[in-house]
Design a protein around this motif. Structure first.
Motif, PDB file in Angstrom:
ATOM      1  N   ARG A 191      -7.750  -0.922   7.458  1.00 33.20           N
ATOM      2  CA  ARG A 191      -8.086  -0.655   8.852  1.00 33.20           C
ATOM      3  C   ARG A 191      -8.996   0.573   8.952  1.00 33.20           C
ATOM      4  O   ARG A 191      -9.913   0.607   9.746  1.00 33.20           O
ATOM      5  CB  ARG A 191      -6.792  -0.437   9.636  1.00 33.20           C
ATOM      6  N   TYR A 192      -8.732   1.575   8.143  1.00 29.32           N
ATOM      7  CA  TYR A 192      -9.487   2.820   8.210  1.00 29.32           C
ATOM      8  C   TYR A 192     -10.935   2.638   7.762  1.00 29.32           C
ATOM      9  O   TYR A 192     -11.853   3.102   8.424  1.00 29.32           O
ATOM     10  CB  TYR A 192      -8.795   3.877   7.342  1.00 29.32           C
ATOM     11  N   CYS A 193     -11.120   1.958   6.666  1.00 31.94           N
ATOM     12  CA  CYS A 193     -12.458   1.835   6.087  1.00 31.94           C
ATOM     13  C   CYS A 193     -13.203   0.596   6.543  1.00 31.94           C
ATOM     14  O   CYS A 193     -14.400   0.485   6.322  1.00 31.94           O
ATOM     15  CB  CYS A 193     -12.383   1.818   4.567  1.00 31.94           C
ATOM     16  N   GLY A 194     -12.512  -0.347   7.139  1.00 39.14           N
ATOM     17  CA  GLY A 194     -13.176  -1.583   7.546  1.00 39.14           C
ATOM     18  C   GLY A 194     -13.730  -2.305   6.332  1.00 39.14           C
ATOM     19  O   GLY A 194     -13.056  -2.451   5.322  1.00 39.14           O
ATOM     20  N   GLN A 195     -14.975  -2.713   6.416  1.00 40.01           N
ATOM     21  CA  GLN A 195     -15.609  -3.453   5.321  1.00 40.01           C
ATOM     22  C   GLN A 195     -16.250  -2.522   4.289  1.00 40.01           C
ATOM     23  O   GLN A 195     -16.850  -2.993   3.339  1.00 40.01           O
ATOM     24  CB  GLN A 195     -16.673  -4.397   5.896  1.00 40.01           C
ATOM     25  N   ASP A 196     -16.130  -1.198   4.499  1.00 35.47           N
ATOM     26  CA  ASP A 196     -16.818  -0.252   3.634  1.00 35.47           C
ATOM     27  C   ASP A 196     -16.087   0.075   2.340  1.00 35.47           C
ATOM     28  O   ASP A 196     -16.571   0.867   1.553  1.00 35.47           O
ATOM     29  CB  ASP A 196     -17.083   1.062   4.388  1.00 35.47           C
ATOM     30  N   CYS A 197     -14.931  -0.488   2.117  1.00 34.63           N
ATOM     31  CA  CYS A 197     -14.236  -0.158   0.875  1.00 34.63           C
ATOM     32  C   CYS A 197     -13.262  -1.263   0.502  1.00 34.63           C
ATOM     33  O   CYS A 197     -12.938  -2.116   1.312  1.00 34.63           O
ATOM     34  CB  CYS A 197     -13.482   1.160   1.006  1.00 34.63           C
ATOM     35  N   ARG A 228      -8.764  10.914   1.523  1.00 33.27           N
ATOM     36  CA  ARG A 228      -9.459  10.042   0.555  1.00 33.27           C
ATOM     37  C   ARG A 228     -10.387   9.060   1.263  1.00 33.27           C
ATOM     38  O   ARG A 228     -11.490   8.795   0.799  1.00 33.27           O
ATOM     39  CB  ARG A 228      -8.451   9.272  -0.307  1.00 33.27           C
ATOM     40  N   GLY A 229      -9.932   8.524   2.384  1.00 30.56           N
ATOM     41  CA  GLY A 229     -10.761   7.590   3.146  1.00 30.56           C
ATOM     42  C   GLY A 229     -11.994   8.272   3.710  1.00 30.56           C
ATOM     43  O   GLY A 229     -13.101   7.712   3.688  1.00 30.56           O
ATOM     44  N   ALA A 230     -11.827   9.490   4.223  1.00 35.24           N
ATOM     45  CA  ALA A 230     -12.967  10.236   4.757  1.00 35.24           C
ATOM     46  C   ALA A 230     -13.971  10.535   3.648  1.00 35.24           C
ATOM     47  O   ALA A 230     -15.183  10.414   3.850  1.00 35.24           O
ATOM     48  CB  ALA A 230     -12.489  11.528   5.417  1.00 35.24           C
ATOM     49  N   ASP A 231     -13.472  10.911   2.474  1.00 33.55           N
ATOM     50  CA  ASP A 231     -14.369  11.137   1.324  1.00 33.55           C
ATOM     51  C   ASP A 231     -15.145   9.875   1.008  1.00 33.55           C
ATOM     52  O   ASP A 231     -16.353   9.914   0.763  1.00 33.55           O
ATOM     53  CB  ASP A 231     -13.577  11.574   0.087  1.00 33.55           C
ATOM     54  N   HIS A 232     -14.447   8.759   0.994  1.00 34.08           N
ATOM     55  CA  HIS A 232     -15.094   7.490   0.672  1.00 34.08           C
ATOM     56  C   HIS A 232     -16.152   7.133   1.717  1.00 34.08           C
ATOM     57  O   HIS A 232     -17.257   6.708   1.373  1.00 34.08           O
ATOM     58  CB  HIS A 232     -14.071   6.366   0.556  1.00 34.08           C
ATOM     59  N   LEU A 233     -15.828   7.311   2.986  1.00 35.69           N
ATOM     60  CA  LEU A 233     -16.782   6.986   4.050  1.00 35.69           C
ATOM     61  C   LEU A 233     -18.019   7.879   3.983  1.00 35.69           C
ATOM     62  O   LEU A 233     -19.138   7.408   4.189  1.00 35.69           O
ATOM     63  CB  LEU A 233     -16.124   7.094   5.424  1.00 35.69           C
ATOM     64  N   ARG A 234     -17.831   9.170   3.666  1.00 38.04           N
ATOM     65  CA  ARG A 234     -18.987  10.062   3.513  1.00 38.04           C
ATOM     66  C   ARG A 234     -19.875   9.586   2.376  1.00 38.04           C
ATOM     67  O   ARG A 234     -21.107   9.573   2.488  1.00 38.04           O
ATOM     68  CB  ARG A 234     -18.525  11.499   3.266  1.00 38.04           C
ATOM     69  N   ARG A 260     -23.756   8.394   2.700  1.00 42.81           N
ATOM     70  CA  ARG A 260     -24.834   8.989   1.900  1.00 42.81           C
ATOM     71  C   ARG A 260     -25.611   7.907   1.170  1.00 42.81           C
ATOM     72  O   ARG A 260     -26.838   7.929   1.133  1.00 42.81           O
ATOM     73  CB  ARG A 260     -24.262   9.988   0.891  1.00 42.81           C
ATOM     74  N   GLU A 261     -24.883   6.945   0.577  1.00 40.60           N
ATOM     75  CA  GLU A 261     -25.535   5.864  -0.153  1.00 40.60           C
ATOM     76  C   GLU A 261     -26.393   5.011   0.775  1.00 40.60           C
ATOM     77  O   GLU A 261     -27.503   4.625   0.420  1.00 40.60           O
ATOM     78  CB  GLU A 261     -24.509   4.998  -0.875  1.00 40.60           C
ATOM     79  N   ARG A 262     -25.895   4.727   1.955  1.00 37.03           N
ATOM     80  CA  ARG A 262     -26.673   3.942   2.926  1.00 37.03           C
ATOM     81  C   ARG A 262     -27.910   4.706   3.358  1.00 37.03           C
ATOM     82  O   ARG A 262     -28.979   4.132   3.510  1.00 37.03           O
ATOM     83  CB  ARG A 262     -25.836   3.596   4.152  1.00 37.03           C
ATOM     84  N   SER A 275     -29.552   7.023   1.674  1.00 35.69           N
ATOM     85  CA  SER A 275     -30.542   7.113   0.594  1.00 35.69           C
ATOM     86  C   SER A 275     -31.168   5.758   0.290  1.00 35.69           C
ATOM     87  O   SER A 275     -32.304   5.686  -0.141  1.00 35.69           O
ATOM     88  CB  SER A 275     -29.909   7.706  -0.670  1.00 35.69           C
ATOM     89  N   ALA A 276     -30.443   4.691   0.541  1.00 37.19           N
ATOM     90  CA  ALA A 276     -30.974   3.356   0.260  1.00 37.19           C
ATOM     91  C   ALA A 276     -31.738   2.791   1.457  1.00 37.19           C
ATOM     92  O   ALA A 276     -32.412   1.779   1.340  1.00 37.19           O
ATOM     93  CB  ALA A 276     -29.841   2.395  -0.110  1.00 37.19           C
ATOM     94  N   GLY A 277     -31.602   3.437   2.613  1.00 34.85           N
ATOM     95  CA  GLY A 277     -32.274   2.940   3.806  1.00 34.85           C
ATOM     96  C   GLY A 277     -31.636   1.685   4.364  1.00 34.85           C
ATOM     97  O   GLY A 277     -32.219   0.988   5.160  1.00 34.85           O
ATOM     98  N   ASP A 278     -30.406   1.397   3.939  1.00 30.95           N
ATOM     99  CA  ASP A 278     -29.700   0.199   4.393  1.00 30.95           C
ATOM    100  C   ASP A 278     -28.723   0.584   5.490  1.00 30.95           C
ATOM    101  O   ASP A 278     -27.725   1.238   5.233  1.00 30.95           O
ATOM    102  CB  ASP A 278     -28.937  -0.426   3.217  1.00 30.95           C
ATOM    103  N   PRO A 279     -28.998   0.208   6.732  1.00 33.13           N
ATOM    104  CA  PRO A 279     -28.091   0.582   7.808  1.00 33.13           C
ATOM    105  C   PRO A 279     -26.802  -0.205   7.809  1.00 33.13           C
ATOM    106  O   PRO A 279     -25.932   0.031   8.614  1.00 33.13           O
ATOM    107  CB  PRO A 279     -28.907   0.285   9.078  1.00 33.13           C
ATOM    108  N   GLY A 280     -26.643  -1.138   6.910  1.00 33.71           N
ATOM    109  CA  GLY A 280     -25.436  -1.962   6.889  1.00 33.71           C
ATOM    110  C   GLY A 280     -25.647  -3.189   7.745  1.00 33.71           C
ATOM    111  O   GLY A 280     -26.470  -3.214   8.640  1.00 33.71           O
ATOM    112  N   GLU A 281     -24.923  -4.204   7.467  1.00 37.48           N
ATOM    113  CA  GLU A 281     -25.069  -5.441   8.213  1.00 37.48           C
ATOM    114  C   GLU A 281     -24.007  -5.513   9.285  1.00 37.48           C
ATOM    115  O   GLU A 281     -22.836  -5.310   9.026  1.00 37.48           O
ATOM    116  CB  GLU A 281     -24.915  -6.639   7.260  1.00 37.48           C
ATOM    117  N   GLU A 282     -24.434  -5.799  10.482  1.00 36.89           N
ATOM    118  CA  GLU A 282     -23.513  -5.958  11.596  1.00 36.89           C
ATOM    119  C   GLU A 282     -23.138  -7.426  11.716  1.00 36.89           C
ATOM    120  O   GLU A 282     -23.992  -8.301  11.614  1.00 36.89           O
ATOM    121  CB  GLU A 282     -24.171  -5.498  12.907  1.00 36.89           C
TER     122      GLU A 282
END
Length: 189
Positions: free
Chosen positions: A50-56, A93-99, A103-105, A107-114
């Motif tokens: 629930r915390y990270c959604g699809q990001d982890c 840990r979740g906040a670290d992961h989201l940060r 950062r990766e998004r 630097s990659a210029g990928d805003p993520g897919e909605e």
């Protein structure tokens, strides 16, 4: 004769059992530690999802949490606070992961897919509404509505004042209500 009011947050048998397991684990009882893991891993994994959604990967985040929990369990002074301690570790840990993901998004210029797919059911609509919340509000709402933590415990988990926890819940509740009412309007039209 004046009656005494009951305590505001009485401990349940489950809370007392967790407290006993923590004390035993702190004393080196590996079986108690294993039992604590079995009792709490699903809850931490669900909260991580629930915390990270699809990001982890929730299982990976939960495992990272368990490593930190095991490392710091000996320093937990009040075994009654295991629940808020475990969720606080998850929050950090979740906040670290989201940060890291942000950062990766960046630097990659990928805003993520909605996701533009409409929800398939009421539970999907709720999950989608939760996923749309900012991470701190999402965690506060999950801890309150799903895990049953008090405002004080949520404040401790997120290392914020109780008033901020209350504000996060207020905004999360308002956004969830709006998202779910928008979903219901789309279904009835």
């Amino acid at each position: 004769m004046m009656e005494k009011s009951p305590p505001s947050n009485p401990q349940t048998a489950s809370d007392l059992f967790d407290e006993m397991l923590v004390v035993m684990a702190q004393r080196g009882d590996r079986l108690a530690l294993e039992r604590l893991y079995r009792r709490w891993n699903a809850r931490l994994t669900r909260t991580a999802r629930r915390y990270c959604g699809q990001d982890c990967t929730a299982q990976d985040l939960a495992q990272e949490c368990w490593l930190a929990i095991l490392k710091g369990l000996g320093g937990l002074r009040d075994p009654k606070r295991f629940r808020s301690y475990a969720f606080a570790v998850l929050h950090r840990r979740g906040a670290d992961h989201l940060r890291k993901v942000m950062r990766e998004r960046g630097s990659a210029g990928d805003p993520g897919e909605e996701s533009t797919m409409p929800p398939q059911s009421e539970s999907a609509a709720i999950a989608q509404a939760f996923a749309s919340l900012p991470p701190d509000q999402r965690l506060a709402a999950h801890l309150y509505f799903i895990e049953g933590l008090t405002l004080g415990e949520i404040a401790a988990v997120q290392s914020i004042p109780e008033g901020t926890a209350k504000s996060r819940l207020f905004h999360a509740r308002r956004k969830l209500k709006a998202a779910l009412s928008d979903t219901n309007k789309g279904v009835t039209q």
